[in-house]
Design a protein around this motif. Structure first.
Motif, short mmCIF file in Angstrom:
data_model
loop_
_atom_site.label_atom_id
_atom_site.label_comp_id
_atom_site.label_asym_id
_atom_site.label_seq_id
_atom_site.Cartn_x
_atom_site.Cartn_y
_atom_site.Cartn_z
N ASN A 12 0.90 -1.24 -0.07
CA ASN A 12 0.14 0.06 0.08
C ASN A 12 0.94 1.19 -0.04
O ASN A 12 1.90 1.55 -0.96
CB ASN A 12 -0.96 0.03 1.14
N TYR A 13 0.88 2.14 0.81
CA TYR A 13 1.57 3.39 1.21
C TYR A 13 2.82 3.44 1.56
O TYR A 13 3.56 4.49 1.68
CB TYR A 13 0.62 4.35 1.75
N ASP A 27 4.69 5.79 6.24
CA ASP A 27 3.54 5.27 5.94
C ASP A 27 2.42 5.95 6.30
O ASP A 27 2.72 7.15 6.85
CB ASP A 27 3.08 3.88 6.47
N GLU A 28 1.07 5.85 6.00
CA GLU A 28 0.11 6.76 6.44
C GLU A 28 -0.54 6.03 7.53
O GLU A 28 -0.76 4.56 7.43
CB GLU A 28 -0.76 7.06 5.14
N PRO A 30 -4.22 4.40 9.28
CA PRO A 30 -5.32 3.38 8.37
C PRO A 30 -6.41 4.50 8.19
O PRO A 30 -7.02 4.31 7.13
CB PRO A 30 -5.44 2.51 9.59
N ARG A 31 -6.45 5.37 9.08
CA ARG A 31 -7.59 6.61 8.66
C ARG A 31 -7.41 7.11 7.19
O ARG A 31 -8.36 7.65 6.70
CB ARG A 31 -7.98 7.46 9.60
N LEU A 32 -6.16 7.11 6.61
CA LEU A 32 -5.79 7.76 5.47
C LEU A 32 -5.62 6.59 4.43
O LEU A 32 -4.99 6.87 3.31
CB LEU A 32 -4.74 8.78 5.39
N GLY A 33 -5.88 5.19 4.70
CA GLY A 33 -5.84 4.21 3.97
C GLY A 33 -4.32 3.73 4.00
O GLY A 33 -3.84 2.59 3.33
N GLY A 34 -3.40 3.90 5.03
CA GLY A 34 -2.04 3.20 5.19
C GLY A 34 -2.50 2.05 6.26
O GLY A 34 -3.39 1.64 6.73
N GLN A 35 -1.09 1.58 6.41
CA GLN A 35 -0.95 0.34 7.58
C GLN A 35 -0.30 0.86 8.93
O GLN A 35 0.01 0.06 9.51
CB GLN A 35 -0.42 -0.73 6.79
#
Length: 133
Positions: A12-13, A27-28, A30-35
């Motif tokens: 992912n990111y 990374d980002e 989780p609320r922004l799509g990261g892990q």
């Protein structure tokens, strides 16, 4: 002055960042799509300022013969109504520093190398290169 490389991890990111023999993961959340595999980009931005602040103040205190003891900085960011980024630093140390010494350290903090660059901005350029393989 500095050189870093960043490469995707395939997750992912999340990206691996390296500079010489040092590495970390960005990374980002989780609320922004990261892990949440590493710090988010703005956390890394604040980390650069925090590191420069801590190192510069330690150097200054050593030069003056002041005992900082354990140094700690907490940085936070927000945006004002116009969207301008606001960064706030809270500095503390276990050393027995006078009010005058703290005033001087706070003054020095306004002029650390990273503080100055962040305040003045930077010219950022980009170019494209094809990756092999």
């Amino acid at each position: 002055m500095g050189h870093v490389t960043i490469a995707s991890t395939g997750s992912n990111y999340a990206h691996n960042i390296s500079s010489g023999v040092h590495s970390l993961v960005a990374d980002e959340p989780p609320r922004l799509g990261g892990q949440d595999a590493g710090m988010a980009p703005f956390d890394l931005y604040l980390s650069a300022l925090a590191a420069c602040t801590a190192i510069t103040l330690r150097m200054y205190a050593e030069k003056k013969g002041w005992e900082l003891g354990q140094f700690h900085a907490e940085l936070s960011s927000s945006r004002d109504e116009a969207g301008k980024l606001l960064v706030h630093r809270v500095l503390s140390a276990t050393g027995a520093l006078s009010g005058a010494q703290w005033e001087r350290l706070l003054d020095v903090a306004t002029r650390t190398p990273v503080t100055l660059v962040m305040r003045e901005g930077a010219i950022i350029t980009s170019e494209h290169r094809n990756l092999e393989g």
